[in-house]
Design a protein around this motif. Structure first.
Motif, mmCIF file in Angstrom:
data_model
loop_
_atom_site.group_PDB
_atom_site.id
_atom_site.type_symbol
_atom_site.label_atom_id
_atom_site.label_comp_id
_atom_site.label_asym_id
_atom_site.label_seq_id
_atom_site.Cartn_x
_atom_site.Cartn_y
_atom_site.Cartn_z
ATOM 1 N N ALA A 35 0.794 -1.369 0.099
ATOM 2 C CA ALA A 35 0.114 -0.007 0.008
ATOM 3 C C ALA A 35 0.960 1.223 -0.007
ATOM 4 N N ARG A 36 2.163 1.267 0.665
ATOM 5 C CA ARG A 36 3.015 2.063 0.529
ATOM 6 C C ARG A 36 4.309 1.804 0.800
ATOM 7 N N ILE A 37 5.341 2.383 0.323
ATOM 8 C CA ILE A 37 6.507 2.149 0.564
ATOM 9 C C ILE A 37 7.444 3.425 0.856
ATOM 10 N N VAL A 38 8.279 3.085 1.991
ATOM 11 C CA VAL A 38 8.851 4.187 2.382
ATOM 12 C C VAL A 38 10.471 3.983 2.419
ATOM 13 N N VAL A 39 11.290 4.687 2.120
ATOM 14 C CA VAL A 39 12.950 4.639 2.039
ATOM 15 C C VAL A 39 13.339 5.898 2.649
ATOM 16 N N VAL A 40 14.199 5.379 3.771
ATOM 17 C CA VAL A 40 14.638 6.657 4.761
ATOM 18 C C VAL A 40 16.277 6.534 4.340
ATOM 19 N N GLY A 41 16.497 7.768 3.924
ATOM 20 C CA GLY A 41 18.086 7.871 3.845
ATOM 21 C C GLY A 41 18.500 8.650 5.390
ATOM 22 N N ASN A 42 19.249 7.501 5.944
ATOM 23 C CA ASN A 42 19.710 7.685 7.207
ATOM 24 C C ASN A 42 21.103 8.608 7.409
ATOM 25 N N GLY A 43 20.734 9.925 7.332
ATOM 26 C CA GLY A 43 21.826 10.831 7.312
ATOM 27 C C GLY A 43 22.702 10.711 5.987
ATOM 28 N N SER A 44 21.891 10.562 4.879
ATOM 29 C CA SER A 44 22.416 10.673 3.580
ATOM 30 C C SER A 44 21.426 11.110 2.616
ATOM 31 N N PRO A 45 21.751 11.663 1.425
ATOM 32 C CA PRO A 45 20.840 11.633 0.286
ATOM 33 C C PRO A 45 20.342 10.429 -0.152
ATOM 34 N N LEU A 46 19.253 10.572 -0.901
ATOM 35 C CA LEU A 46 18.635 9.059 -1.691
ATOM 36 C C LEU A 46 19.006 9.475 -3.081
ATOM 37 N N GLY A 51 8.641 5.704 -9.107
ATOM 38 C CA GLY A 51 7.310 6.584 -8.628
ATOM 39 C C GLY A 51 6.449 6.046 -7.625
ATOM 40 N N GLY A 52 5.698 6.547 -6.870
ATOM 41 C CA GLY A 52 4.947 5.975 -5.699
ATOM 42 C C GLY A 52 5.949 5.588 -4.443
ATOM 43 N N VAL A 53 7.007 5.859 -4.468
ATOM 44 C CA VAL A 53 7.874 5.562 -3.411
ATOM 45 C C VAL A 53 8.278 6.727 -2.524
ATOM 46 N N THR A 54 7.778 6.994 -1.175
ATOM 47 C CA THR A 54 8.246 8.101 -0.477
ATOM 48 C C THR A 54 9.631 8.047 0.078
ATOM 49 N N GLY A 55 10.425 9.093 -0.292
ATOM 50 C CA GLY A 55 11.913 9.166 0.352
ATOM 51 C C GLY A 55 11.919 10.355 1.294
ATOM 52 N N ILE A 56 12.653 9.895 2.388
ATOM 53 C CA ILE A 56 12.699 10.781 3.498
ATOM 54 C C ILE A 56 14.169 10.815 3.909
ATOM 55 N N GLU A 57 14.760 12.053 3.777
ATOM 56 C CA GLU A 57 16.299 12.248 4.006
ATOM 57 C C GLU A 57 16.452 12.799 5.378
ATOM 58 N N LEU A 58 17.201 12.133 6.275
ATOM 59 C CA LEU A 58 17.452 12.644 7.382
ATOM 60 C C LEU A 58 18.539 13.464 7.621
ATOM 61 N N PRO A 59 18.919 14.557 8.073
ATOM 62 C CA PRO A 59 20.112 15.243 8.265
ATOM 63 C C PRO A 59 21.260 14.557 8.970
ATOM 64 N N GLU A 60 20.841 13.321 9.717
ATOM 65 C CA GLU A 60 21.924 12.912 10.426
ATOM 66 C C GLU A 60 21.585 11.477 10.720
ATOM 67 N N ASN A 61 22.419 10.587 10.776
ATOM 68 C CA ASN A 61 22.335 9.198 11.079
ATOM 69 C C ASN A 61 21.662 8.869 12.446
ATOM 70 N N LEU A 62 20.486 8.290 12.408
ATOM 71 C CA LEU A 62 19.782 8.256 13.681
ATOM 72 C C LEU A 62 19.798 6.643 14.308
#
Length: 289
Positions: A35-46, A51-62
């Motif tokens: 139903a949904r796909i999320v990719v998290v950039g953990n302190g790095s650019p993606l 299409g249809g994939v949500t990207g989240i770029e975090l400013p630091e590695n959590l």
């Protein structure tokens, strides 16, 4: 859950774009679509995402725990089951999400399903079998912990337990969540027919492995074990580490992490019920080893 909606969460450090692309292709090839796909950039650019994939770029590695909590928050209210996948893994069968959805639909108290991790030859390392008797990786059933590389989590279970322990960063975060889930009455199932193909690796490839593993093991005991079991659990693991570890530098780092865990805060202490201790013992893994 009559027709569970499956969501996918993937953490990446941005250093495996080819592997991430292959994993996303295998997710898109499932006969039950996420139903949904999320990719998290953990302190790095993606890298560019489909299409249809949500990207989240975090400013630091959590860390693993923090990054997975970000993905969980992004998926809340939109899916019923969350599937976490390593960014260098691969789903080799098209019915993984179909089977996951059916398992969670059939059992409302199924909190976690652990996949089998296997390399490209089909081999599963002993450390990837979530039970003490790890000789047969094809023996499924109820267990007391699960594998971080590939698993499903019931969203109601995450809501009840509060998600991943962010203090841990990485190492033993799965066990921390598993113990809380068991204490709340949820079931954990190891299903070896659900496979995440993953390169064969050693956990010691991470520079801070020994320190984090030791510190977080102390935190596990301080957070979750009844007081009489804390010294027993830590004593068993101290002995096992001394016997197993061949690296002097590794042992020094391990004891440094142990001391750090003893003297530092581990978050709120909520010892598990003795009924949970007995339940884990009946499942083959009492919480002293």
């Amino acid at each position: 859950m009559r027709h569970p909606r499956v969501g996918v969460a993937i953490l990446t450090m941005g250093n495996r774009p080819a592997e991430l692309h292959a994993l996303l292709e295998s997710v898109a090839a499932q006969d039950t679509l996420a139903a949904r796909i999320v990719v998290v950039g953990n302190g790095s650019p993606l890298p560019p995402l489909p299409g249809g994939v949500t990207g989240i770029e975090l400013p630091e590695n959590l860390g693993v725990s923090g990054g997975r909590n970000v993905a969980w928050q992004a998926l809340r209210g939109t899916v019923d089951v969350l599937v976490d996948l390593d960014d260098d893994g691969l789903l080799i069968a098209p019915d993984v999400f179909t089977r996951i959805a059916a398992m969670h639909a059939a059992d409302p108290r199924l909190g976690i399903v652990s996949f089998r991790i296997a390399d490209e030859t089909g081999f599963t390392q002993r450390r990837h079998v979530p039970r003490l008797r790890a000789g047969d990786p094809m023996r499924g059933g109820p267990v007391t912990t699960f594998l971080g590389g590939g698993h499903s989590l019931a969203m109601p279970m995450l809501e009840e337990t509060g998600g991943w322990p962010e203090e841990f960063f990485f190492a033993h975060e799965e066990t921390d969540l598993a113990w809380r889930a068991l204490d709340a009455g949820w079931r954990i199932q190891y299903e070896p027919e659900l496979v995440l193909q993953h390169p064969r690796t050693s956990p010691t490839r991470h520079a801070v492995f020994y320190r984090m593993v030791s510190r977080n093991r102390v935190w596990l005991a301080k957070r979750h074990l009844p007081a009489p079991l804390v010294p027993a659990y830590l004593g068993v693991w101290l002995l096992l580490t001394v016997v197993r570890t061949r690296s002097a530098a590794g042992l020094r780092a391990w004891f440094g992490g142990f001391a750090e865990g003893v003297r530092s805060s581990c978050g709120e202490r909520r010892p598990m019920r003795w009924a949970t201790v007995w339940r884990m013992t009946r499942l083959g893994r009492p919480p002293i080893v």
